[in-house]
Scaffold this active site. Sequence first.
Site, short mmCIF file in Angstrom:
data_model
loop_
_atom_site.label_atom_id
_atom_site.label_comp_id
_atom_site.label_asym_id
_atom_site.label_seq_id
_atom_site.Cartn_x
_atom_site.Cartn_y
_atom_site.Cartn_z
N TYR A 1 2.78 10.04 -0.30
CA TYR A 1 3.85 9.46 0.52
C TYR A 1 5.23 9.72 -0.08
CZ TYR A 1 0.09 6.68 2.68
OH TYR A 1 -1.06 6.26 3.31
N LYS B 1 -2.94 5.92 -4.18
CA LYS B 1 -4.06 6.80 -3.86
C LYS B 1 -3.93 8.17 -4.51
CE LYS B 1 -3.91 4.65 0.70
NZ LYS B 1 -2.45 4.43 0.77
N ASP C 1 0.84 -1.19 0.00
CA ASP C 1 0.00 0.00 0.00
C ASP C 1 0.88 1.24 0.00
OD1 ASP C 1 -2.95 1.13 0.81
OD2 ASP C 1 -1.36 2.29 1.79
N HIS D 1 -7.97 9.39 -1.81
CA HIS D 1 -7.33 9.35 -0.50
C HIS D 1 -8.19 9.97 0.61
CE1 HIS D 1 -2.99 9.18 1.29
NE2 HIS D 1 -3.90 8.82 2.17
#
Length: 292
Positions: free
Chosen positions: A51, A76, A46, A107
């Site tokens: 990120y 996402k 994931d 998200h």
Amino acid sequence: MDNQPIIRLADGNHMPQLGLGSWAADDQQIAETIHAALDIGYRAIDTAAIYNNEKGVGNALQETDIPREDIFITTKLWNDKHNDVRAALSESLEKLQLDYVDLYLIHWPAPPQNQYVNAWQQLIELQKEGLIRSIGVSNFQPEHIQRLINETGVHPVINQVELHPLLQQRQLHAWNATHNIVTESWSPLAQGGEDVFDNPLVQHLAQKYGKTPAQIVIRWHIDNGMIVIPKSTTLSRIKENFDVFDFKLEKEDLTTMTTLDIGKRLGPTPETFVDFSEFLELLEQRDANDQR
């Protein structure tokens, strides 16, 4: 690896019930972590555009001998891309070095922007084109999902939300289930804090089953039907988190675990969260406090 549970999603696709989270890991960290996790037996990863480690995920996938179809990749869509999902997905695919992702999530609903339905309509089209296998949402409340359904007729297959023993979200989990939506837990260990791991009940269950507190909590997610994605970059903990397929919590223990719910939210509030700078502050705080 063969005994890890697999969840069948409403669209007919299948997903491992236990995966590796990648929050707060940089490109190099996550690449090294994925190599270790794949060797242990993980087959679900994931990540997310925000990120800033999709390149690291992609590099690790290019370097493994495991067939692409055997690894389930989730990424996402961030809040500032609700109006141009195609461009956001293209960027993610380029960084991941993939032709498609197995699961693409909005998200956050970011309700003040009022663009999540628009984003959902674009996800539907991109799925038809084969760039996404399954589409879902993250941090959505029932009213947000119901609006998606009402305006498009398409249900998300997953709702990934903050969920751990201190914030069990039983009403949301039940609502998801009635709409054939799988609940996926982020921050499933409540950041490994003492409120969970040092709790007398969790300590008692760890002793009863001969497991660690983290393994008890992960098994609690699995036995309640959630998909769970604990994050760690520590090899011993990556192994520990995956060693949960040789036992199940008894029904009475699952019931007793409900007493730990105090409604403690560690992340943003879904009804109001939009701001990028707020996310960065949470990222820095969580990176500093992450004990897993």
